[in-house]
Design a protein around this motif. Structure first.
Motif, PDB file in Angstrom:
ATOM      1  N   ALA A  66      -7.548  -0.167  11.388  1.00 35.95           N
ATOM      2  CA  ALA A  66      -7.483   0.493  10.404  1.00 35.95           C
ATOM      3  C   ALA A  66      -8.820   1.204   9.806  1.00 35.95           C
ATOM      4  CB  ALA A  66      -6.861  -0.408   9.031  1.00 35.95           C
ATOM      5  N   ILE A  67      -9.803   0.149  10.098  1.00 38.02           N
ATOM      6  CA  ILE A  67     -11.130   0.663   9.728  1.00 38.02           C
ATOM      7  C   ILE A  67     -11.564   1.838  10.689  1.00 38.02           C
ATOM      8  CG2 ILE A  67     -13.843   0.092  10.016  1.00 38.02           C
ATOM      9  CD1 ILE A  67     -12.918  -2.823   9.243  1.00 38.02           C
ATOM     10  N   GLN A  68     -11.182   1.855  11.803  1.00 39.40           N
ATOM     11  CA  GLN A  68     -11.431   2.858  12.599  1.00 39.40           C
ATOM     12  C   GLN A  68     -10.792   4.385  12.672  1.00 39.40           C
ATOM     13  OE1 GLN A  68     -11.214   1.217  16.656  1.00 39.40           O
ATOM     14  NE2 GLN A  68     -12.942  -0.381  16.245  1.00 39.40           N
ATOM     15  N   THR A  69      -9.649   4.150  12.089  1.00 39.97           N
ATOM     16  CA  THR A  69      -8.538   5.009  12.294  1.00 39.97           C
ATOM     17  C   THR A  69      -8.170   5.545  10.774  1.00 39.97           C
ATOM     18  OG1 THR A  69      -6.654   3.831  12.356  1.00 39.97           O
ATOM     19  CG2 THR A  69      -7.603   4.678  14.408  1.00 39.97           C
ATOM     20  N   GLY A  70      -8.506   4.957  10.127  1.00 45.60           N
ATOM     21  CA  GLY A  70      -8.089   5.345   8.506  1.00 45.60           C
ATOM     22  C   GLY A  70      -6.501   4.869   8.476  1.00 45.60           C
ATOM     23  N   LYS A  71      -5.764   4.358   9.202  1.00 44.85           N
ATOM     24  CA  LYS A  71      -4.494   4.068   9.278  1.00 44.85           C
ATOM     25  C   LYS A  71      -4.013   2.554   9.373  1.00 44.85           C
ATOM     26  CE  LYS A  71      -3.233   8.606  10.840  1.00 44.85           C
ATOM     27  NZ  LYS A  71      -2.777   9.372  12.067  1.00 44.85           N
ATOM     28  N   LEU A  72      -3.266   1.952   8.752  1.00 40.78           N
ATOM     29  CA  LEU A  72      -2.798   0.625   8.876  1.00 40.78           C
ATOM     30  C   LEU A  72      -1.475   0.561   9.666  1.00 40.78           C
ATOM     31  CD1 LEU A  72      -3.502  -2.466   8.118  1.00 40.78           C
ATOM     32  CD2 LEU A  72      -2.182  -2.274   6.244  1.00 40.78           C
ATOM     33  N   SER A  73      -1.457  -0.157  10.767  1.00 39.53           N
ATOM     34  CA  SER A  73      -0.345  -0.439  11.472  1.00 39.53           C
ATOM     35  C   SER A  73       0.335  -1.660  11.094  1.00 39.53           C
ATOM     36  CB  SER A  73      -0.494  -0.296  12.756  1.00 39.53           C
ATOM     37  OG  SER A  73      -0.798   1.253  13.179  1.00 39.53           O
ATOM     38  N   ASP A  74       1.741  -1.594  10.745  1.00 40.20           N
ATOM     39  CA  ASP A  74       2.516  -2.747  10.724  1.00 40.20           C
ATOM     40  C   ASP A  74       3.058  -3.410  11.857  1.00 40.20           C
ATOM     41  OD1 ASP A  74       4.759  -1.248  11.155  1.00 40.20           O
ATOM     42  OD2 ASP A  74       5.681  -1.354   9.104  1.00 40.20           O
ATOM     43  N   SER A  75       3.602  -4.504  11.861  1.00 35.63           N
ATOM     44  CA  SER A  75       4.132  -4.879  13.311  1.00 35.63           C
ATOM     45  C   SER A  75       5.290  -4.088  13.815  1.00 35.63           C
ATOM     46  CB  SER A  75       4.784  -6.375  13.014  1.00 35.63           C
ATOM     47  OG  SER A  75       6.064  -6.296  12.054  1.00 35.63           O
ATOM     48  N   GLN A  76       5.883  -3.059  13.197  1.00 41.66           N
ATOM     49  CA  GLN A  76       6.900  -2.292  13.716  1.00 41.66           C
ATOM     50  C   GLN A  76       6.166  -0.947  14.449  1.00 41.66           C
ATOM     51  OE1 GLN A  76      10.171  -3.309  13.965  1.00 41.66           O
ATOM     52  NE2 GLN A  76       9.128  -5.112  13.040  1.00 41.66           N
ATOM     53  N   GLY A  77       4.858  -0.974  14.159  1.00 40.89           N
ATOM     54  CA  GLY A  77       4.200   0.256  14.714  1.00 40.89           C
ATOM     55  C   GLY A  77       4.293   1.395  13.777  1.00 40.89           C
ATOM     56  N   ARG A  78       4.476   1.344  12.624  1.00 39.66           N
ATOM     57  CA  ARG A  78       4.628   2.421  11.422  1.00 39.66           C
ATOM     58  C   ARG A  78       3.172   2.331  10.868  1.00 39.66           C
ATOM     59  NH1 ARG A  78       9.915  -0.095   9.578  1.00 39.66           N
ATOM     60  NH2 ARG A  78       8.253  -1.854   8.846  1.00 39.66           N
ATOM     61  N   GLU A  79       2.631   3.673  10.546  1.00 40.09           N
ATOM     62  CA  GLU A  79       1.173   3.642  10.263  1.00 40.09           C
ATOM     63  C   GLU A  79       1.171   4.223   8.937  1.00 40.09           C
ATOM     64  OE1 GLU A  79      -0.403   6.427  12.833  1.00 40.09           O
ATOM     65  OE2 GLU A  79      -1.242   4.785  14.186  1.00 40.09           O
ATOM     66  N   ILE A  80       0.549   3.510   7.887  1.00 38.81           N
ATOM     67  CA  ILE A  80       0.258   3.782   6.441  1.00 38.81           C
ATOM     68  C   ILE A  80      -1.074   4.556   6.525  1.00 38.81           C
ATOM     69  CG2 ILE A  80      -0.191   2.927   4.164  1.00 38.81           C
ATOM     70  CD1 ILE A  80       2.242   1.229   6.899  1.00 38.81           C
TER      71      ILE A  80
ATOM     72  N   LEU B 197       0.899  -1.300  -0.266  1.00 39.13           N
ATOM     73  CA  LEU B 197       0.033  -0.012  -0.017  1.00 39.13           C
ATOM     74  C   LEU B 197       0.741   1.237   0.012  1.00 39.13           C
ATOM     75  CD1 LEU B 197      -3.092  -0.905   2.340  1.00 39.13           C
ATOM     76  CD2 LEU B 197      -2.562  -0.887  -0.140  1.00 39.13           C
ATOM     77  N   THR B 198       2.074   1.177   0.551  1.00 43.37           N
ATOM     78  CA  THR B 198       3.016   2.125   0.290  1.00 43.37           C
ATOM     79  C   THR B 198       3.283   2.475  -0.966  1.00 43.37           C
ATOM     80  OG1 THR B 198       3.754   1.868   2.760  1.00 43.37           O
ATOM     81  CG2 THR B 198       5.238   3.177   1.258  1.00 43.37           C
ATOM     82  N   LYS B 199       3.700   1.523  -1.671  1.00 42.02           N
ATOM     83  CA  LYS B 199       3.936   1.673  -3.154  1.00 42.02           C
ATOM     84  C   LYS B 199       2.833   2.123  -4.134  1.00 42.02           C
ATOM     85  CE  LYS B 199       7.174  -2.333  -2.567  1.00 42.02           C
ATOM     86  NZ  LYS B 199       7.542  -3.758  -3.157  1.00 42.02           N
ATOM     87  N   LYS B 200       1.632   1.460  -3.750  1.00 44.21           N
ATOM     88  CA  LYS B 200       0.351   1.976  -4.626  1.00 44.21           C
ATOM     89  C   LYS B 200      -0.623   2.236  -3.595  1.00 44.21           C
ATOM     90  CE  LYS B 200       1.571  -1.689  -7.992  1.00 44.21           C
ATOM     91  NZ  LYS B 200       0.980  -2.931  -8.781  1.00 44.21           N
ATOM     92  N   PRO B 201      -0.650   3.464  -3.289  1.00 46.51           N
ATOM     93  CA  PRO B 201      -1.916   3.948  -2.256  1.00 46.51           C
ATOM     94  C   PRO B 201      -3.072   3.877  -3.062  1.00 46.51           C
ATOM     95  CG  PRO B 201      -0.511   5.595  -2.839  1.00 46.51           C
ATOM     96  CD  PRO B 201       0.277   4.432  -3.262  1.00 46.51           C
ATOM     97  N   LEU B 202      -3.118   4.315  -4.276  1.00 46.52           N
ATOM     98  CA  LEU B 202      -4.425   4.239  -4.891  1.00 46.52           C
ATOM     99  C   LEU B 202      -4.816   2.579  -5.601  1.00 46.52           C
ATOM    100  CD1 LEU B 202      -3.924   7.272  -7.339  1.00 46.52           C
ATOM    101  CD2 LEU B 202      -5.696   6.926  -5.239  1.00 46.52           C
ATOM    102  N   SER B 203      -5.084   1.914  -4.538  1.00 45.60           N
ATOM    103  CA  SER B 203      -5.421   0.498  -5.050  1.00 45.60           C
ATOM    104  C   SER B 203      -6.735  -0.034  -4.412  1.00 45.60           C
ATOM    105  CB  SER B 203      -4.161  -0.232  -4.354  1.00 45.60           C
ATOM    106  OG  SER B 203      -3.039  -0.104  -4.722  1.00 45.60           O
ATOM    107  N   ILE B 204      -6.984  -1.060  -5.149  1.00 49.64           N
ATOM    108  CA  ILE B 204      -8.200  -1.969  -4.680  1.00 49.64           C
ATOM    109  C   ILE B 204      -7.381  -3.397  -3.973  1.00 49.64           C
ATOM    110  CG2 ILE B 204     -10.306  -3.430  -5.375  1.00 49.64           C
ATOM    111  CD1 ILE B 204     -10.408  -0.771  -6.083  1.00 49.64           C
ATOM    112  N   ALA B 205      -7.684  -3.451  -2.564  1.00 50.48           N
ATOM    113  CA  ALA B 205      -6.963  -4.214  -1.848  1.00 50.48           C
ATOM    114  C   ALA B 205      -8.143  -5.336  -1.544  1.00 50.48           C
ATOM    115  CB  ALA B 205      -6.544  -3.901  -0.411  1.00 50.48           C
ATOM    116  N   PHE B 206      -7.709  -6.464  -2.262  1.00 53.64           N
ATOM    117  CA  PHE B 206      -8.740  -7.708  -2.197  1.00 53.64           C
ATOM    118  C   PHE B 206      -8.107  -8.776  -0.924  1.00 53.64           C
ATOM    119  CE2 PHE B 206     -10.588 -11.879  -3.459  1.00 53.64           C
ATOM    120  CZ  PHE B 206     -11.829 -11.515  -3.789  1.00 53.64           C
TER     121      PHE B 206
END
Length: 136
Positions: free
Chosen positions: A108-122, A81-90
């Protein structure tokens, strides 16, 4: 006046996996003019191995790829998603995902941000998510 986009989440329930994927592919084609911004991930792959026809390419289940060592499925999704933010994620089989993946998606649904296992938010506000489940 600035226009703000919001992430969109669809949830498909039922046994017809191929039909659900065709709908997602058609949406990617309609919105982006091609299927290039379509990514697919089967979240039932709890051992960390990735199924065929996913965002990771055409790899066999038994192949071992060092670049995925130590990464969770959510880490791989966040990276794409970092590489292709304008995506359809199935995202297939959300109901079978491990607790950490389900928790990350719920946040992610609640905040609009997806957190990875390192705590970085996309920020995912320009992504359309299509989740599938086989039970109602």
């Amino acid at each position: 006046m600035e226009q703000v986009c919001a992430d969109i989440w669809f949830s498909f329930v039922g046994p017809d996996g191929l039909g659900k994927k065709k709908i997602a592919l058609a949406l990617a084609e309609k919105l982006h003019g091609s299927q290039e911004n379509f990514m697919s991930m089967d979240l039932s792959s709890q051992d960390g191995m990735i199924n065929l026809n996913t965002i990771f390419g055409q790899r066999e289940m038994n192949d071992y790829d060092i670049k995925f060592r130590g990464k969770t499925l959510v880490d791989c999704l966040a990276e794409e998603l970092t590489k292709k933010p304008l995506s359809i994620a199935f995202l297939e089989n959300v109901d079978k995902a491990d607790f950490l993946a389900q928790n990350s998606l719920s946040q992610a649904i609640q905040t609009g941000k997806l957190s990875d296992s390192q705590g970085r938010e996309i920020i995912i506000n320009s992504t359309i998510f299509m989740t599938t489940s086989t039970f109602s």
